[in-house]
Design an enzyme around this catalytic site. Structure first.
Site, PDB file in Angstrom:
ATOM      1  N   HIS A 208       0.790  -1.080   0.251  1.00 19.52           N
ATOM      2  CA  HIS A 208      -0.533  -0.349   0.232  1.00 19.52           C
ATOM      3  C   HIS A 208       0.601   1.114  -0.356  1.00 19.52           C
ATOM      4  CE1 HIS A 208      -3.484  -2.129   0.461  1.00 19.52           C
ATOM      5  NE2 HIS A 208      -4.165  -1.431   0.568  1.00 19.52           N
TER       6      HIS A 208
ATOM      7  N   HIS B  34     -10.723  -5.256   0.211  1.00 21.60           N
ATOM      8  CA  HIS B  34     -10.038  -5.653  -0.623  1.00 21.60           C
ATOM      9  C   HIS B  34     -10.746  -5.965  -2.077  1.00 21.60           C
ATOM     10  CE1 HIS B  34      -6.420  -6.878  -2.751  1.00 21.60           C
ATOM     11  NE2 HIS B  34      -6.887  -8.319  -3.185  1.00 21.60           N
TER      12      HIS B  34
ATOM     13  N   GLU C 161     -10.508  -6.933  -4.819  1.00 23.25           N
ATOM     14  CA  GLU C 161     -10.036  -7.955  -5.661  1.00 23.25           C
ATOM     15  C   GLU C 161     -11.047  -9.299  -5.268  1.00 23.25           C
ATOM     16  OE1 GLU C 161      -7.637  -5.941  -5.361  1.00 23.25           O
ATOM     17  OE2 GLU C 161      -6.404  -5.039  -6.509  1.00 23.25           O
TER      18      GLU C 161
HETATM   19 ZN    ZN Z   1      -6.459  -1.558   0.368  1.00 24.93          ZN
HETATM   20 MN    MN Z   2      -6.697  -3.818  -1.901  1.00 27.20          MN
END
Ligand code: ZN
Ligand code: MN
Length: 266
Positions: free
Chosen positions: A35, A119, A121
């Site tokens: 990140h 998240h 994905e």
């Molecule tokens: Zn994230």
């Molecule tokens: Mn993520």
């Protein structure tokens, strides 16, 4: 106030909460994923857990242990798999793990579950795990599952306040203003505001290529700048998200209605 975390309860306490209170169990779902230089690898898991805890406080719910690994990071939404530390599951592994946990919780009488996803994905693999668990328990089971992305509870008026110059969209928000602000609110000690990179808004082609192209992504791993992030914005969003999710859960699961034939009233 009860302990929020399932792992902190004894089996006796857990059983009582299910039987006497029909407690709702929340399952945070995150990832281990870069990140940028200013946020930790566990950001998606930390934020989904914190959001689930905030919601559980409002609805007297129980937070099950977090899924701390997620589906593979994609360049256009998470920077992709090429960064050290981004450690991901195959989709089938994630779906089967979700399937097992949902079915196990249901077997013990937790029939109102909420998957809180942090998240991007993960989405369809969580859905697949839930679908398979529902099939496993059969149509006579009272099991009901909600699945949500916490950022979808940010309404346009809140987004207007957080992004006075215009909202770039959730995919490009990776390690950007929303996540950095929420982390500054929930986990200030894990955020390095002095290390936020100044990157332009990323532009991607309208397709994907495989193997993933690392040169599509800024070397920092950030897809849009987090420079305007703040703990104040994080608090504003966190409160709005938690309340929005709590209201949605009460709308779906509010009354104790699932004991009758396993059919939810309209
Ligand atoms: Zn994230
Ligand atoms: Mn993520």
């Amino acid at each position: 106030m009860h302990p929020l975390m399932m792992g902190s309860l004894s089996w006796i306490e857990y059983q009582q909460r299910l039987q006497e209170e029909n407690a709702i169990v929340l399952i945070p779902c995150g990832a281990l994923e870069q990140h940028g230089p200013h946020l930790p690898l566990g950001t998606d898991a930390l934020l989904s857990t914190s959001v689930a805890q905030s919601v559980a406080e409002q609805i007297n719910g129980i937070v099950a242990p977090t899924f701390s690994y997620g589906y593979k990071s994609q360049p256009k939404s998470g920077g992709g798999q090429c960064f050290p530390g981004t450690t991901s599951l195959d989709g089938n592994s994630l779906s089967q793990s979700i399937r097992d946990v949902v079915r196990e919780l249901a077997r013990q009488g937790a029939n109102q579950l909420v998957l809180v996803n942090g998240h991007y994905e993960n989405q369809w693999f969580l859905t697949e795990g839930i679908e398979l668990a529902i099939r496993d328990v059969g149509s006579s089971s009272p099991l009901r599952v909600m699945r949500l992305e916490y950022w979808d509870f940010l309404t346009s008026d809140i987004l207007d306040q957080v992004f006075p110059d215009g909202f770039p969209g959730f995919a490009l928000e990776h390690a950007a203003v929303i996540e950095t602000s929420l982390m500054a609110h929930y986990h200030a000690n894990l955020v390095r505001l002095d290390r936020i990179p100044d990157v332009p808004l990323h532009e991607f082609p309208s397709y994907d290529v495989f193997p993933q192209r690392s040169d599509w992504v800024h070397p920092s791993g950030v897809l849009s700048s987090a420079k305007s992030a703040s703990a104040e914005k994080g608090k504003l969003m966190a409160n709005h998200i938690a309340t929005g999710i709590a209201v949605a859960i009460q709308q779906e699961f509010g009354a104790k209605h699932f004991a009758v034939n396993g059919i939810a009233p309209r």
